[in-house]
Design a protein around this motif. Structure first.
Motif, PDB file in Angstrom:
ATOM      1  N   PRO A 163      -0.227   4.350  -8.295  1.00 21.41           N
ATOM      2  CA  PRO A 163       0.957   5.196  -8.463  1.00 21.41           C
ATOM      3  C   PRO A 163       1.584   5.461  -7.094  1.00 21.41           C
ATOM      4  CG  PRO A 163      -1.027   6.186  -9.453  1.00 21.41           C
ATOM      5  CD  PRO A 163      -1.481   5.069  -8.570  1.00 21.41           C
ATOM      6  N   PRO A 164       2.769   6.053  -7.057  1.00 30.21           N
ATOM      7  CA  PRO A 164       3.313   6.502  -5.778  1.00 30.21           C
ATOM      8  C   PRO A 164       2.300   7.392  -5.062  1.00 30.21           C
ATOM      9  CG  PRO A 164       4.989   6.664  -7.487  1.00 30.21           C
ATOM     10  CD  PRO A 164       3.706   6.303  -8.187  1.00 30.21           C
ATOM     11  N   SER A 165       2.230   7.274  -3.770  1.00 31.90           N
ATOM     12  CA  SER A 165       1.205   7.988  -2.990  1.00 31.90           C
ATOM     13  C   SER A 165       1.230   9.488  -3.236  1.00 31.90           C
ATOM     14  CB  SER A 165       1.399   7.705  -1.504  1.00 31.90           C
ATOM     15  OG  SER A 165       1.289   6.327  -1.236  1.00 31.90           O
ATOM     16  N   TRP A 166       2.407  10.053  -3.427  1.00 34.10           N
ATOM     17  CA  TRP A 166       2.510  11.504  -3.581  1.00 34.10           C
ATOM     18  C   TRP A 166       1.930  12.004  -4.909  1.00 34.10           C
ATOM     19  CZ3 TRP A 166       5.706  13.192  -7.599  1.00 34.10           C
ATOM     20  CH2 TRP A 166       6.685  12.295  -8.054  1.00 34.10           C
ATOM     21  N   MET A 167       1.571  11.084  -5.804  1.00 37.77           N
ATOM     22  CA  MET A 167       0.981  11.479  -7.083  1.00 37.77           C
ATOM     23  C   MET A 167      -0.548  11.420  -7.047  1.00 37.77           C
ATOM     24  SD  MET A 167       3.559   9.651  -9.800  1.00 37.77           S
ATOM     25  CE  MET A 167       4.237  10.926 -10.873  1.00 37.77           C
ATOM     26  N   LYS A 168      -1.142  11.148  -5.882  1.00 33.86           N
ATOM     27  CA  LYS A 168      -2.591  10.969  -5.778  1.00 33.86           C
ATOM     28  C   LYS A 168      -3.220  12.054  -4.907  1.00 33.86           C
ATOM     29  CE  LYS A 168      -3.983   6.727  -5.107  1.00 33.86           C
ATOM     30  NZ  LYS A 168      -4.071   5.423  -4.418  1.00 33.86           N
ATOM     31  N   ILE A 169      -4.477  12.343  -5.157  1.00 30.67           N
ATOM     32  CA  ILE A 169      -5.142  13.418  -4.424  1.00 30.67           C
ATOM     33  C   ILE A 169      -5.330  13.080  -2.952  1.00 30.67           C
ATOM     34  CG2 ILE A 169      -6.316  14.307  -6.477  1.00 30.67           C
ATOM     35  CD1 ILE A 169      -8.875  12.910  -5.456  1.00 30.67           C
ATOM     36  N   ASN A 170      -5.422  11.784  -2.622  1.00 34.55           N
ATOM     37  CA  ASN A 170      -5.576  11.409  -1.211  1.00 34.55           C
ATOM     38  C   ASN A 170      -4.245  11.190  -0.519  1.00 34.55           C
ATOM     39  OD1 ASN A 170      -5.007   9.035  -2.625  1.00 34.55           O
ATOM     40  ND2 ASN A 170      -6.246   7.751  -1.255  1.00 34.55           N
ATOM     41  N   GLN A 171      -3.143  11.294  -1.275  1.00 33.62           N
ATOM     42  CA  GLN A 171      -1.787  11.154  -0.728  1.00 33.62           C
ATOM     43  C   GLN A 171      -1.604   9.824  -0.012  1.00 33.62           C
ATOM     44  OE1 GLN A 171       0.830  14.054  -1.028  1.00 33.62           O
ATOM     45  NE2 GLN A 171      -0.615  13.827  -2.742  1.00 33.62           N
ATOM     46  N   ASP A 172      -2.275   8.785  -0.501  1.00 34.01           N
ATOM     47  CA  ASP A 172      -2.176   7.458   0.106  1.00 34.01           C
ATOM     48  C   ASP A 172      -2.207   6.426  -1.011  1.00 34.01           C
ATOM     49  OD1 ASP A 172      -2.080   5.448   2.049  1.00 34.01           O
ATOM     50  OD2 ASP A 172      -3.492   6.522   3.348  1.00 34.01           O
ATOM     51  N   TYR A 173      -1.815   5.198  -0.684  1.00 32.22           N
ATOM     52  CA  TYR A 173      -1.760   4.162  -1.712  1.00 32.22           C
ATOM     53  C   TYR A 173      -3.121   3.544  -2.001  1.00 32.22           C
ATOM     54  CZ  TYR A 173      -1.971   0.808   2.182  1.00 32.22           C
ATOM     55  OH  TYR A 173      -2.370   0.086   3.268  1.00 32.22           O
ATOM     56  N   CYS A 174      -4.035   3.576  -1.039  1.00 30.62           N
ATOM     57  CA  CYS A 174      -5.338   2.931  -1.193  1.00 30.62           C
ATOM     58  C   CYS A 174      -6.325   3.897  -1.843  1.00 30.62           C
ATOM     59  CB  CYS A 174      -5.855   2.465   0.157  1.00 30.62           C
ATOM     60  SG  CYS A 174      -6.034   3.819   1.337  1.00 30.62           S
ATOM     61  N   VAL A 175      -7.562   3.454  -1.999  1.00 30.48           N
ATOM     62  CA  VAL A 175      -8.650   4.329  -2.432  1.00 30.48           C
ATOM     63  C   VAL A 175      -9.592   4.597  -1.266  1.00 30.48           C
ATOM     64  CG1 VAL A 175     -10.618   4.579  -4.004  1.00 30.48           C
ATOM     65  CG2 VAL A 175      -8.504   3.512  -4.820  1.00 30.48           C
ATOM     66  N   ALA A 176      -9.920   3.541  -0.522  1.00 31.47           N
ATOM     67  CA  ALA A 176     -10.868   3.653   0.587  1.00 31.47           C
ATOM     68  C   ALA A 176     -10.208   3.239   1.900  1.00 31.47           C
ATOM     69  CB  ALA A 176     -12.097   2.784   0.324  1.00 31.47           C
ATOM     70  N   SER A 177     -10.678   3.800   2.987  1.00 33.77           N
ATOM     71  CA  SER A 177     -10.138   3.463   4.303  1.00 33.77           C
ATOM     72  C   SER A 177     -10.633   2.093   4.754  1.00 33.77           C
ATOM     73  CB  SER A 177     -10.567   4.520   5.329  1.00 33.77           C
ATOM     74  OG  SER A 177     -11.978   4.503   5.489  1.00 33.77           O
ATOM     75  N   SER A 178      -9.865   1.466   5.637  1.00 35.24           N
ATOM     76  CA  SER A 178     -10.255   0.185   6.232  1.00 35.24           C
ATOM     77  C   SER A 178      -9.368  -0.069   7.446  1.00 35.24           C
ATOM     78  CB  SER A 178     -10.094  -0.957   5.222  1.00 35.24           C
ATOM     79  OG  SER A 178      -8.817  -1.554   5.306  1.00 35.24           O
ATOM     80  N   PRO A 179      -9.698  -1.093   8.258  1.00 38.11           N
ATOM     81  CA  PRO A 179      -8.827  -1.428   9.388  1.00 38.11           C
ATOM     82  C   PRO A 179      -7.443  -1.896   8.952  1.00 38.11           C
ATOM     83  CG  PRO A 179     -11.009  -2.377   9.682  1.00 38.11           C
ATOM     84  CD  PRO A 179     -10.958  -1.858   8.283  1.00 38.11           C
ATOM     85  N   SER A 263     -12.537  -0.654  -8.947  1.00 40.18           N
ATOM     86  CA  SER A 263     -12.626  -1.222  -7.598  1.00 40.18           C
ATOM     87  C   SER A 263     -12.052  -0.195  -6.634  1.00 40.18           C
ATOM     88  CB  SER A 263     -11.846  -2.534  -7.505  1.00 40.18           C
ATOM     89  OG  SER A 263     -12.486  -3.557  -8.227  1.00 40.18           O
ATOM     90  N   TYR A 264     -12.871   0.272  -5.721  1.00 35.76           N
ATOM     91  CA  TYR A 264     -12.452   1.334  -4.812  1.00 35.76           C
ATOM     92  C   TYR A 264     -11.964   0.689  -3.524  1.00 35.76           C
ATOM     93  CZ  TYR A 264     -14.988   3.656  -8.498  1.00 35.76           C
ATOM     94  OH  TYR A 264     -15.423   4.079  -9.729  1.00 35.76           O
ATOM     95  N   THR A 265     -10.671   0.390  -3.534  1.00 37.35           N
ATOM     96  CA  THR A 265     -10.089  -0.631  -2.681  1.00 37.35           C
ATOM     97  C   THR A 265      -9.428  -0.097  -1.413  1.00 37.35           C
ATOM     98  OG1 THR A 265      -7.982  -0.449  -3.870  1.00 37.35           O
ATOM     99  CG2 THR A 265      -9.592  -2.016  -4.723  1.00 37.35           C
ATOM    100  N   PRO A 266      -9.362  -0.962  -0.369  1.00 34.56           N
ATOM    101  CA  PRO A 266      -8.572  -0.650   0.812  1.00 34.56           C
ATOM    102  C   PRO A 266      -7.095  -1.020   0.636  1.00 34.56           C
ATOM    103  CG  PRO A 266      -9.737  -2.701   1.157  1.00 34.56           C
ATOM    104  CD  PRO A 266     -10.177  -2.184  -0.178  1.00 34.56           C
ATOM    105  N   TYR A 267      -6.780  -1.759  -0.396  1.00 34.00           N
ATOM    106  CA  TYR A 267      -5.403  -2.113  -0.754  1.00 34.00           C
ATOM    107  C   TYR A 267      -4.955  -1.206  -1.904  1.00 34.00           C
ATOM    108  CZ  TYR A 267      -8.111  -5.037  -4.012  1.00 34.00           C
ATOM    109  OH  TYR A 267      -9.004  -5.497  -4.944  1.00 34.00           O
ATOM    110  N   PRO A 268      -3.729  -1.357  -2.431  1.00 34.13           N
ATOM    111  CA  PRO A 268      -3.270  -0.440  -3.472  1.00 34.13           C
ATOM    112  C   PRO A 268      -4.240  -0.349  -4.647  1.00 34.13           C
ATOM    113  CG  PRO A 268      -1.441  -1.740  -2.668  1.00 34.13           C
ATOM    114  CD  PRO A 268      -2.667  -2.294  -2.005  1.00 34.13           C
ATOM    115  N   GLY A 269      -4.597   0.869  -5.002  1.00 28.92           N
ATOM    116  CA  GLY A 269      -5.540   1.098  -6.093  1.00 28.92           C
ATOM    117  C   GLY A 269      -5.563   2.550  -6.487  1.00 28.92           C
TER     118      GLY A 269
END
Length: 497
Positions: A163-179, A263-269
């Motif tokens: 979803p759009p980042s502002w609709m998520k609890i982490n306020q980001d497009y991904c699920v997990a951090s990565s480089p 899938s707890y992804t570094p890309y959109p998820g």
């Protein structure tokens, strides 16, 4: 050469023609017509497997399709207009090689977009005043138009990666951090109650055979904000997306709420719990579609988990709301159970496995295996992932993945990969409306599947993944056998005359 190692019975209600034309692909010689084979009254040798199969809860096959992504557009644009036309004809035209008639879309960016983008970047825009598809018009929609030129009756379905980042609890497009993204590592703890973080090795590609429960640990909370305003606005986004695409003459007739929620992804998820999945689909998305787009089917997926009890809980909670289920990756392990327990629901292979960018024979054999498995175990639609990519198919998030067509960016040439021919052995002859008659799972490197087309002609598709030639015998009617020798590492299709 080994003698017959696989045989299964297919007792036909009536016999028509007795002659089949054989098509064969090996790594060295793709798509060779090998002449004709007539049915005989004897199997060529004593089989070591002799089983009469009945296909339970089988539905007529509906469609072959693929996904439309930005990096596919970038790849095909490196080629001349004449080369572009040939590729799109071969993949989509009714008289082409693959004859795809369906397309999968993502709402907002997916992992094969150039970078993250959203159809609505204005936080708090619950009225969707700023929701738009202007980015798509300049990118994915241009690729779709190239396909529609050759297949104007193509239809589509949609699922978001995030979803759009502002609709998520982490306020980001991904699920997990990565480089490859900018999410702080501190936010990774949001996934689990115990404060643990995602296992980076769990997402490594291994031809879908990870050999363990996936995911090992389920997210303990929804990444989508569980507030009525957000949930309702998100359901309305699907409807508006369908409206805006319809205005571009791109008909969407099916929706799935999320790609790979496990899938707890570094890309959109986006991670969802079972409770969140049921709540959003049942209380928001299903009613919104019923009111604004009653012609659009709601499926639940895409399931990429082999946690059968978890999937069953979701499906039970959505009884009466959904018409079908989408499976990919570890989700394939649920097919037999779901076909038995929910014969009323359609099942689709929502995305073929993407490989590791090698685009070699091994990848082709694995895709050939998957085509047998998904369709033989009850899927009535099958979708490829990327159909054309550059070089080793590297994404903006560091993944290398396969495609049906590989473009070499250094000299702007292209080739059809072994996976292309794996599809052709199925989709060139198995038309929508074909009926699955029999399925022989992989055994000692051999597998086979049999269809009856709407014109009553039968199609036998079998593969030999072994290192030596093998014989195969298939009982096509009582006392009538199709005998053939399959080359080592080969794809084979037999089409009734």
């Amino acid at each position: 050469m080994r003698k017959i190692v696989c045989i299964f019975s297919l007792i036909a209600a009536q016999m028509s023609a007795q002659t089949f034309t054989q098509y064969t692909t090996t790594e060295e010689a793709p798509w060779q017509q090998k002449g004709k084979t007539s049915l005989t009254t004897k199997a060529k040798a004593q089989p070591i497997v002799n089983s009469q199969l009945s296909i339970v809860n089988s539905k007529p096959f509906r469609a072959w399709g693929t996904c439309f992504n930005e990096l596919d557009l970038d790849a095909i644009r490196l080629l001349t207009p004449e080369e572009q036309d040939k590729i799109m004809h071969d993949i989509f035209a009714p008289d082409g090689d693959l004859r795809f008639t369906r397309g999968r879309l993502s709402m907002n960016a997916n992992d094969y977009s150039r970078a993250w983008y959203s159809c609505d970047t204005v936080a708090g825009d619950f009225a969707l005043k700023y929701f738009n598809i202007e980015h798509d018009k300049e990118n994915v929609i241009r690729l779709i138009k190239m396909a529609q030129r050759w297949q104007p009756k193509m239809t589509f379905w949609v699922s978001p990666w995030s979803p759009p980042s502002w609709m998520k609890i982490n306020q980001d497009y991904c699920v997990a951090s990565s480089p490859f993204n900018t999410q702080p590592k501190e936010k990774d703890y949001l996934l689990f109650d115990d404060g643990g973080v995602p296992d980076p090795d769990e997402m490594q590609f291994n031809d879908g055979q990870r050999g363990h429960l996936f995911p090992r640990k389920l997210a303990s909370q929804n990444y989508f904000i569980q507030d009525q305003r957000y949930l309702q606005a998100y359901a309305n986004m699907f409807c508006k997306f369908i409206d805006l695409y319809a205005a571009e003459d791109i008909p969407i007739d099916m929706v799935m709420y999320q790609n790979e929620a496990y899938s707890y992804t570094p890309y959109p998820g986006c991670a969802w719990t079972a409770e969140g999945t049921i709540k959003f689909n049942k209380e928001y998305l299903a009613p919104a579609l019923k009111e604004k787009h009653p012609e659009v089917k709601l499926y639940v997926g895409t399931f990429n988990t082999n946690r059968q009890d978890y999937v069953q809980r979701i499906v039970n909670g959505l009884q009466g709301c959904v018409e079908g289920l989408g499976f990919q990756w570890e989700g394939r392990e649920n097919l037999d159970f779901m076909r038995e327990k929910h014969p009323d629901l359609h099942m689709v292979s929502s995305e073929s496995e993407c490989g590791n960018g090698q685009m070699d024979w091994r990848a082709g054999e694995h895709t050939f295996y998957l085509l047998h498995e998904y369709i033989g175990r009850g899927c009535d639609e099958y979708y490829n992932w990327n159909f054309i990519l550059c070089d080793q198919g590297r994404s903006a998030w560091g993944w290398k993945q396969n495609a049906l067509v590989q473009v070499r960016s250094a000299n702007r040439t292209y080739r059809y990969t072994p996976e292309y021919y794996a599809y052709k052995h199925f989709s060139h002859f198995v038309e929508p409306g074909s009926t699955l008659l029999a399925f022989c799972p992989m055994k000692e490197g051999l597998q086979a599947i049999v269809f009856r087309r709407p014109d009553n002609r039968r199609v036998v598709i079998c593969g030999n993944a072994g290192n030596e030639a093998k014989s195969i015998s298939i009982e096509m009617a009582k006392g009538k056998y199709l005998n053939a020798t399959l080359a080592a590492h080969s794809f084979n299709t037999f089409v009734e005359k």
